[in-house]
Design a protein around this motif. Structure first.
Motif, mmCIF file in Angstrom:
data_model
loop_
_atom_site.group_PDB
_atom_site.id
_atom_site.type_symbol
_atom_site.label_atom_id
_atom_site.label_comp_id
_atom_site.label_asym_id
_atom_site.label_seq_id
_atom_site.Cartn_x
_atom_site.Cartn_y
_atom_site.Cartn_z
ATOM 1 N N VAL A 1 48.994 41.815 50.186
ATOM 2 C CA VAL A 1 49.456 40.618 49.471
ATOM 3 C C VAL A 1 49.605 39.447 50.446
ATOM 4 O O VAL A 1 49.200 38.320 50.142
ATOM 5 N N ASN A 2 50.136 39.714 51.621
ATOM 6 C CA ASN A 2 50.288 38.653 52.620
ATOM 7 C C ASN A 2 48.954 38.103 53.100
ATOM 8 O O ASN A 2 48.852 36.943 53.478
ATOM 9 N N ALA A 3 47.909 38.929 53.070
ATOM 10 C CA ALA A 3 46.570 38.475 53.441
ATOM 11 C C ALA A 3 45.938 37.625 52.345
ATOM 12 O O ALA A 3 44.989 36.889 52.602
ATOM 13 N N GLY A 4 46.474 37.717 51.109
ATOM 14 C CA GLY A 4 45.941 36.914 50.019
ATOM 15 C C GLY A 4 45.437 37.706 48.828
ATOM 16 O O GLY A 4 44.864 37.128 47.907
ATOM 17 N N CYS A 5 45.638 39.017 48.831
ATOM 18 C CA CYS A 5 45.208 39.827 47.687
ATOM 19 C C CYS A 5 46.166 39.633 46.521
ATOM 20 O O CYS A 5 47.359 39.433 46.710
ATOM 21 N N ASP A 6 45.616 39.704 45.316
ATOM 22 C CA ASP A 6 46.411 39.523 44.104
ATOM 23 C C ASP A 6 46.970 40.839 43.572
ATOM 24 O O ASP A 6 47.986 40.850 42.883
ATOM 25 N N HIS A 7 46.260 41.930 43.852
ATOM 26 C CA HIS A 7 46.681 43.259 43.405
ATOM 27 C C HIS A 7 46.232 44.261 44.439
ATOM 28 O O HIS A 7 45.514 43.928 45.390
ATOM 29 N N TYR A 8 46.585 45.505 44.200
ATOM 30 C CA TYR A 8 46.354 46.586 45.146
ATOM 31 C C TYR A 8 46.047 47.847 44.353
ATOM 32 O O TYR A 8 46.733 48.134 43.375
ATOM 33 N N GLU A 9 45.014 48.554 44.746
ATOM 34 C CA GLU A 9 44.663 49.813 44.079
ATOM 35 C C GLU A 9 44.399 50.861 45.160
ATOM 36 O O GLU A 9 43.533 50.677 46.018
ATOM 37 N N ALA A 10 45.169 51.946 45.124
ATOM 38 C CA ALA A 10 45.017 53.009 46.114
ATOM 39 C C ALA A 10 43.853 53.933 45.748
ATOM 40 O O ALA A 10 43.581 54.160 44.578
ATOM 41 N N LYS A 11 43.184 54.448 46.774
ATOM 42 C CA LYS A 11 42.145 55.461 46.583
ATOM 43 C C LYS A 11 42.812 56.824 46.543
ATOM 44 O O LYS A 11 43.822 57.021 47.197
ATOM 45 N N PRO A 12 42.287 57.781 45.810
ATOM 46 C CA PRO A 12 41.081 57.655 44.993
ATOM 47 C C PRO A 12 41.335 56.753 43.784
ATOM 48 O O PRO A 12 42.424 56.763 43.206
ATOM 49 N N ILE A 13 40.335 55.984 43.446
ATOM 50 C CA ILE A 13 40.440 54.998 42.377
ATOM 51 C C ILE A 13 40.640 55.682 41.031
ATOM 52 O O ILE A 13 39.902 56.592 40.660
ATOM 53 N N GLN A 14 41.637 55.214 40.320
ATOM 54 C CA GLN A 14 41.852 55.610 38.927
ATOM 55 C C GLN A 14 41.264 54.481 38.078
ATOM 56 O O GLN A 14 41.838 53.386 38.029
ATOM 57 N N LEU A 15 40.126 54.711 37.466
ATOM 58 C CA LEU A 15 39.391 53.646 36.779
ATOM 59 C C LEU A 15 40.236 52.928 35.740
ATOM 60 O O LEU A 15 40.189 51.703 35.654
ATOM 61 N N SER B 1 43.446 52.378 35.617
ATOM 62 C CA SER B 1 44.392 51.495 36.298
ATOM 63 C C SER B 1 43.675 50.281 36.883
ATOM 64 O O SER B 1 44.144 49.139 36.762
ATOM 65 N N LEU B 2 42.526 50.515 37.511
ATOM 66 C CA LEU B 2 41.759 49.413 38.089
ATOM 67 C C LEU B 2 41.294 48.448 37.006
ATOM 68 O O LEU B 2 41.412 47.229 37.147
ATOM 69 N N LEU B 3 40.770 48.970 35.903
ATOM 70 C CA LEU B 3 40.303 48.113 34.808
ATOM 71 C C LEU B 3 41.441 47.285 34.222
ATOM 72 O O LEU B 3 41.253 46.116 33.873
ATOM 73 N N GLU B 4 42.618 47.878 34.131
ATOM 74 C CA GLU B 4 43.777 47.135 33.633
ATOM 75 C C GLU B 4 44.075 45.936 34.536
ATOM 76 O O GLU B 4 44.310 44.826 34.054
ATOM 77 N N LYS B 5 44.021 46.141 35.840
ATOM 78 C CA LYS B 5 44.265 45.047 36.786
ATOM 79 C C LYS B 5 43.158 43.987 36.698
ATOM 80 O O LYS B 5 43.429 42.801 36.736
#
Length: 123
Positions: free
Chosen positions: A94-108, A110-114
């Motif tokens: 977030v401090n680098a400028g990301c709006d959200h964060y998704e941990a691997k392994p990717i849960q599709l 959850s990612l699609l919701e974001k």
């Protein structure tokens, strides 16, 4: 059709995730490292960026900072995608400028919701 830039150095992850996103109606542009990701962030004008944080050359944190430093007209949403799932890693992204964060392994789901939240609805 919304365009997603996927910055991912692992070929298997890149292939799997890009195919799944394309099946959901997104156009996917690929970058294999941080420098390529920064370049394509400007040459391809994506609607959203999925940024792996562990990349060769410049890492995802530095690539995100470079994108944020050069943006002029529009802030492109960036979702950090990483195997690092500690709270300090979320804060670092977030401090680098990301709006959200998704941990691997990717849960599709959850990612699609974001993605839909950041893009304001369906592709």
């Amino acid at each position: 059709m919304k365009k997603i830039l996927l910055v991912e150095d692992d070929e298997l992850n890149r292939d799997m995730l890009s195919r799944r996103l394309e099946r959901k109606g997104f156009e996917v542009v690929l970058a294999e490292d941080g420098l390529q990701g920064v370049g394509k962030a400007f040459s391809e004008t994506p609607d959203l960026i999925l940024m792996d944080m562990n990349l060769p050359g410049i890492d995802g944190w530095e690539a995100t900072r470079r994108i944020r430093d050069k943006e002029i007209d529009q802030r492109v949403p960036i979702i950090a995608v990483t195997a690092h799932a500690m709270s300090r890693d979320y804060e670092k992204a977030v401090n680098a400028g990301c709006d959200h964060y998704e941990a691997k392994p990717i849960q599709l789901a959850s990612l699609l919701e974001k993605i839909h939240q950041l893009l304001g609805g369906v592709p």
